[in-house]
Design a protein around this motif. Structure first.
Motif, PDB file in Angstrom:
ATOM      1  N   VAL A  99      -3.294  27.693  -0.259  1.00 30.30           N
ATOM      2  CA  VAL A  99      -2.406  28.760  -0.730  1.00 30.30           C
ATOM      3  C   VAL A  99      -2.613  30.026   0.094  1.00 30.30           C
ATOM      4  CG1 VAL A  99      -1.921  30.296  -2.682  1.00 30.30           C
ATOM      5  CG2 VAL A  99      -2.201  27.835  -3.050  1.00 30.30           C
ATOM      6  N   LEU A 100      -3.869  30.371   0.380  1.00 32.63           N
ATOM      7  CA  LEU A 100      -4.151  31.572   1.167  1.00 32.63           C
ATOM      8  C   LEU A 100      -3.636  31.424   2.604  1.00 32.63           C
ATOM      9  CD1 LEU A 100      -7.760  32.461  -0.075  1.00 32.63           C
ATOM     10  CD2 LEU A 100      -5.623  33.689  -0.568  1.00 32.63           C
ATOM     11  N   LYS A 101      -3.781  30.230   3.193  1.00 33.39           N
ATOM     12  CA  LYS A 101      -3.274  30.017   4.551  1.00 33.39           C
ATOM     13  C   LYS A 101      -1.750  30.145   4.584  1.00 33.39           C
ATOM     14  CE  LYS A 101      -7.038  27.042   6.191  1.00 33.39           C
ATOM     15  NZ  LYS A 101      -7.436  25.663   6.603  1.00 33.39           N
ATOM     16  N   TRP A 102      -1.099  29.607   3.558  1.00 32.36           N
ATOM     17  CA  TRP A 102       0.363  29.752   3.477  1.00 32.36           C
ATOM     18  C   TRP A 102       0.734  31.227   3.384  1.00 32.36           C
ATOM     19  CZ3 TRP A 102       3.604  32.048  -0.041  1.00 32.36           C
ATOM     20  CH2 TRP A 102       4.967  31.778   0.113  1.00 32.36           C
ATOM     21  N   SER A 103      -0.015  31.967   2.569  1.00 34.57           N
ATOM     22  CA  SER A 103       0.249  33.393   2.404  1.00 34.57           C
ATOM     23  C   SER A 103       0.066  34.146   3.718  1.00 34.57           C
ATOM     24  CB  SER A 103      -0.688  33.961   1.336  1.00 34.57           C
ATOM     25  OG  SER A 103      -0.600  35.367   1.278  1.00 34.57           O
ATOM     26  N   ASP A 104      -1.001  33.857   4.436  1.00 33.87           N
ATOM     27  CA  ASP A 104      -1.268  34.545   5.710  1.00 33.87           C
ATOM     28  C   ASP A 104      -0.198  34.230   6.748  1.00 33.87           C
ATOM     29  OD1 ASP A 104      -3.551  35.592   4.616  1.00 33.87           O
ATOM     30  OD2 ASP A 104      -4.883  34.067   5.465  1.00 33.87           O
ATOM     31  N   ARG A 105       0.356  33.030   6.661  1.00 34.42           N
ATOM     32  CA  ARG A 105       1.295  32.581   7.690  1.00 34.42           C
ATOM     33  C   ARG A 105       2.735  33.020   7.428  1.00 34.42           C
ATOM     34  NH1 ARG A 105       0.666  27.684   6.886  1.00 34.42           N
ATOM     35  NH2 ARG A 105       2.643  27.172   5.863  1.00 34.42           N
ATOM     36  N   THR A 106       3.141  33.045   6.167  1.00 45.52           N
ATOM     37  CA  THR A 106       4.574  33.186   5.893  1.00 45.52           C
ATOM     38  C   THR A 106       4.955  34.315   4.954  1.00 45.52           C
ATOM     39  OG1 THR A 106       4.478  31.629   4.043  1.00 45.52           O
ATOM     40  CG2 THR A 106       4.911  30.714   6.223  1.00 45.52           C
ATOM     41  N   SER A 107       4.060  34.838   4.140  1.00 44.44           N
ATOM     42  CA  SER A 107       4.496  35.737   3.070  1.00 44.44           C
ATOM     43  C   SER A 107       4.064  37.183   3.297  1.00 44.44           C
ATOM     44  CB  SER A 107       3.955  35.242   1.722  1.00 44.44           C
ATOM     45  OG  SER A 107       2.546  35.350   1.683  1.00 44.44           O
ATOM     46  N   LYS A 108       4.717  38.078   2.557  1.00 53.15           N
ATOM     47  CA  LYS A 108       4.360  39.494   2.551  1.00 53.15           C
ATOM     48  C   LYS A 108       4.849  40.103   1.242  1.00 53.15           C
ATOM     49  CE  LYS A 108       8.527  40.655   5.195  1.00 53.15           C
ATOM     50  NZ  LYS A 108       9.053  41.275   6.431  1.00 53.15           N
ATOM     51  N   GLY A 109       4.387  41.294   0.933  1.00 57.48           N
ATOM     52  CA  GLY A 109       4.835  41.989  -0.260  1.00 57.48           C
ATOM     53  C   GLY A 109       4.473  41.261  -1.539  1.00 57.48           C
ATOM     54  N   GLN A 110       5.460  41.137  -2.448  1.00 56.02           N
ATOM     55  CA  GLN A 110       5.211  40.517  -3.746  1.00 56.02           C
ATOM     56  C   GLN A 110       4.801  39.054  -3.619  1.00 56.02           C
ATOM     57  OE1 GLN A 110       8.958  41.411  -5.784  1.00 56.02           O
ATOM     58  NE2 GLN A 110       7.888  42.929  -7.050  1.00 56.02           N
ATOM     59  N   ALA A 111       5.387  38.353  -2.644  1.00 51.88           N
ATOM     60  CA  ALA A 111       5.025  36.949  -2.450  1.00 51.88           C
ATOM     61  C   ALA A 111       3.563  36.814  -2.078  1.00 51.88           C
ATOM     62  CB  ALA A 111       5.910  36.331  -1.373  1.00 51.88           C
ATOM     63  N   LYS A 112       3.097  37.714  -1.217  1.00 51.75           N
ATOM     64  CA  LYS A 112       1.696  37.651  -0.803  1.00 51.75           C
ATOM     65  C   LYS A 112       0.776  37.968  -1.980  1.00 51.75           C
ATOM     66  CE  LYS A 112      -1.323  39.143   2.949  1.00 51.75           C
ATOM     67  NZ  LYS A 112      -1.302  37.845   3.634  1.00 51.75           N
ATOM     68  N   ASN A 113       1.174  38.961  -2.779  1.00 56.07           N
ATOM     69  CA  ASN A 113       0.359  39.307  -3.948  1.00 56.07           C
ATOM     70  C   ASN A 113       0.289  38.141  -4.936  1.00 56.07           C
ATOM     71  OD1 ASN A 113      -0.116  41.869  -2.942  1.00 56.07           O
ATOM     72  ND2 ASN A 113       1.641  42.783  -4.020  1.00 56.07           N
ATOM     73  N   ALA A 114       1.433  37.433  -5.119  1.00 61.57           N
ATOM     74  CA  ALA A 114       1.454  36.293  -6.035  1.00 61.57           C
ATOM     75  C   ALA A 114       0.566  35.169  -5.518  1.00 61.57           C
ATOM     76  CB  ALA A 114       2.889  35.789  -6.217  1.00 61.57           C
ATOM     77  N   ALA A 115       0.556  34.961  -4.194  1.00 64.01           N
ATOM     78  CA  ALA A 115      -0.285  33.918  -3.605  1.00 64.01           C
ATOM     79  C   ALA A 115      -1.759  34.254  -3.768  1.00 64.01           C
ATOM     80  CB  ALA A 115       0.059  33.752  -2.127  1.00 64.01           C
ATOM     81  N   ILE A 116      -2.094  35.523  -3.543  1.00 62.85           N
ATOM     82  CA  ILE A 116      -3.498  35.941  -3.680  1.00 62.85           C
ATOM     83  C   ILE A 116      -3.947  35.796  -5.139  1.00 62.85           C
ATOM     84  CG2 ILE A 116      -5.056  37.918  -3.534  1.00 62.85           C
ATOM     85  CD1 ILE A 116      -3.459  38.833  -1.093  1.00 62.85           C
ATOM     86  N   LYS A 117      -3.048  36.161  -6.079  1.00 59.35           N
ATOM     87  CA  LYS A 117      -3.404  36.023  -7.492  1.00 59.35           C
ATOM     88  C   LYS A 117      -3.622  34.555  -7.850  1.00 59.35           C
ATOM     89  CE  LYS A 117      -1.834  36.814 -12.212  1.00 59.35           C
ATOM     90  NZ  LYS A 117      -0.774  37.353 -13.106  1.00 59.35           N
ATOM     91  N   LEU A 118      -2.736  33.687  -7.351  1.00 61.41           N
ATOM     92  CA  LEU A 118      -2.901  32.257  -7.623  1.00 61.41           C
ATOM     93  C   LEU A 118      -4.219  31.755  -7.060  1.00 61.41           C
ATOM     94  CD1 LEU A 118      -1.901  29.512  -8.614  1.00 61.41           C
ATOM     95  CD2 LEU A 118      -0.612  29.268  -6.482  1.00 61.41           C
ATOM     96  N   ALA A 119      -4.561  32.176  -5.846  1.00 56.85           N
ATOM     97  CA  ALA A 119      -5.829  31.752  -5.245  1.00 56.85           C
ATOM     98  C   ALA A 119      -7.008  32.245  -6.072  1.00 56.85           C
ATOM     99  CB  ALA A 119      -5.921  32.276  -3.809  1.00 56.85           C
ATOM    100  N   ARG A 120      -6.888  33.483  -6.598  1.00 50.88           N
ATOM    101  CA  ARG A 120      -7.970  34.032  -7.413  1.00 50.88           C
ATOM    102  C   ARG A 120      -8.118  33.250  -8.719  1.00 50.88           C
ATOM    103  NH1 ARG A 120      -6.375  38.901  -7.318  1.00 50.88           N
ATOM    104  NH2 ARG A 120      -5.328  38.978  -9.358  1.00 50.88           N
TER     105      ARG A 120
END
Length: 560
Positions: A99-120
């Motif tokens: 999930v974090l790799k997907w976030s680093d590669r493709t997302s920003k803003g709210q999407a990135k925050n949602a990915a980080i929260k899911l990883a947490r």
């Protein structure tokens, strides 16, 4: 070809050929990628196949066709974590990292925050599960610790303290499920629509660990957003299920137990696909893709195309062939070329084909047993068309398979082996056989035993012809040969049952009740011709026993 010419010959790695798909994998990968893309993400796909059938190649091809902006792909290599006490823990860790790799590669803003929260949250779930799994150790204060872990998961929703106290589940499994469900719902709205988990390398795990991976997947089956694609050997898994749940099956038949395994898999996997074996028509394309995708230098590619290709085509039987065996065949040949570059290439390949064909096991063991004698018999068949010599040598007492006879009748394939003595060879057939045994890791104790038991056949068949020799002396000689054959197996404990049978045969040679079968009880110097018909049959039954021992050796040779 000189030694220097093979210096740059390299082995083929056991990696998926995603860029050069064969066996209609492209169409299959398109189909499965479409299923994953358009279906509601709450299901699992099983890709069934034996070791080396192409499961990883197909899964890699499916992954390559998924939209990386809408799908977070995760690869869980089960074998890598086999030593872990609980495989669910590394599986969650791998999903979190994905999930974090997907976030680093493709997302920003709210999407990135949602990915980080899911990883947490996944990290918190992992901690909670580790705590729960530790409960088996009866740790003092576990209940409070587990509650605190669940409380931390609930706190992620930013509720006040009283709400947290009221809403916190006492079950860490329930807490984990709730936390994952909420976090993934937010992630799917802002980020990827699904997480696709590819479970690979189950073939390399012990059966019990394979089952543990499947059990771990169950945690996610009620979570919308997860798709699992697993490659596994169906027969191995069903046997593992039979072993684990045999205590619940009582007196049920083996068939009923196996059906339990089938039902188990049906409950886990909503989509199931079984690889068909490679057939003859697909061999050419598969080999082309293997050669072109291996990054070989021109001299090695030319030799594989011109010399090796016709022999590889002979590996495919009516029941098909395992693609990974193509690479193993080529690697064995490459190693032999490097070690013994002066051996005739076609003869090396012909002997390899004989060893690789499962339907030619009787030919392979006869060749190992009789060596020069067998090759001469091949020459006789080629020159005269007579099978009498070959049939007299075959260790299973039958005739060589028709497919083998066709193979050695073709000058472009096995014909040079049949004409071995006519090719001006400076090497013996033993040189070729030893070279093959060395590169394939053959257990020499098996080969020695085969030769010894084959030699016994000649000694037993000669008993009626030794009319001038005391029968007790003849049988003593046969018994000694059987004992020596048994001694050759001492280094291999797995052959102990066969060794015992040879020992029994040796003992029987010394205790046969000869006198009660004499034509004339007054004879003192007993020979074979002095025995009545019943006595002679008793002596020749030794060959029946020897043949049964050879069949056991042949079976062992086929499987070791």
């Amino acid at each position: 070809m000189t030694v220097d010419a093979t210096a740059n010959f390299k082995l083929l790695l056991d990696v998926p050929e995603v860029e050069n798909l064969a066996l209609d994998f492209g169409r299959l990968a398109d189909t499965f990628a479409q299923i994953v893309t358009v279906s509601e993400p709450r299901f699992a796909i099983a890709v069934y196949g034996s070791w080396g059938s192409g499961k990883t190649t197909l899964m890699r091809a499916i992954d390559a066709r998924l939209d990386p902006n809408l799908n977070a792909s995760v690869w869980f290599s089960a074998w890598r974590y086999e030593k872990e006490e609980h495989l669910l823990v590394p599986m969650l860790d791998v999903i979190r990292e994905g999930v974090l790799k997907w976030s680093d590669r493709t997302s920003k803003g709210q999407a990135k925050n949602a990915a980080i929260k899911l990883a947490r949250v996944i990290g918190g779930v992992t901690s909670s599960l580790v705590a729960g799994l530790s409960a088996k150790a009866k740790i003092p204060g576990f209940a409070e610790f587990s509650f605190d872990a669940n409380k931390a998961l609930t706190a992620a929703e930013k509720l006040d303290e009283k709400d947290i106290e009221a809403r916190t589940p006492r079950s860490f499994y329930h807490a984990s499920f709730n936390a994952l469900q909420a976090a993934f719902a937010a992630f799917s709205k802002m980020g990827a629509s699904k997480i696709v988990v590819f479970v690979d390398d189950l073939d390399r795990c012990l059966p019990e660990k394979t089952l543990e991976v499947l059990e771990s997947m169950k945690l996610f089956f009620d979570l919308s957003g997860f798709v699992f694609v697993a490659g596994l050997d169906r027969d191995v898994v069903e046997l593992a299920i039979e072993h684990r749940y045999s205590k619940f099956s009582g007196e049920k038949s083996a068939t009923a137990t196996r059906l339990t395994g089938e039902r188990y898999l049906q409950k886990i996997f909503q989509v199931q696909f079984s690889f068909p074996p490679v057939n003859v028509s697909e061999t050419n394309d598969l080999l082309t893709n293997i050669i072109n995708g291996a990054g070989l230098k021109a001299p090695q590619k030319r030799e594989l195309e011109k010399t090796v290709r016709p022999f590889v085509a002979e590996l495919t039987t009516e029941s098909g062939f395992n693609p990974r065996e193509f690479k193993r065949f080529i690697n064995n040949y490459t190693l032999q070329r490097k070690i013994n570059p002066h051996l005739n290439k076609e003869i090396v390949l012909a002997i390899q084909v004989i060893g690789f064909r499962p339907d030619w096991t009787s030919v392979a063991t006869t060749l190992q047993a009789y060596r020069d004698v067998f090759v001469r018999a091949l020459g006789t068949y080629r020159d005269t068309g007579s099978l009498s010599e070959l049939e007299g040598l075959m260790i299973d007492g039958g005739r060589p398979p028709a497919t083998f006879l066709k193979f050695i009748s073709d000058d472009k394939l096995g014909g040079k082996l049949a004409k071995f003595k006519q090719t001006g060879e400076n090497y013996s057939i033993d040189d070729y056989l030893f070279s093959g045994e060395a590169t394939q890791g053959t257990d020499t104790s098996v080969i020695d035993a085969i030769q010894a038991v084959a030699a016994l056949r000649g000694s037993i068949s000669e008993i009626p012809n030794k009319s001038e020799t005391r029968l007790s002396d003849v049988l003593s000689e046969v018994g000694s040969q059987a004992s020596q054959a048994a001694e050759r197996m001492l280094s291999n404990p797995a052959m102990a049952p066969i060794q015992k049978r040879l020992g029994d045969l040796s003992s029987r040679c010394r205790v046969l009740p000869l006198r009660q079968h004499l034509k004339d009880p007054e004879f003192n110097e007993t020979t074979y011709s002095d025995l009545n018909e019943e006595g002679q049959s008793s002596i020749m039954s030794l060959e029946t026993e020897r043949a049964q021992i050879m069949q056991e050796l042949q079976q062992y040779y086929r499987t070791f």
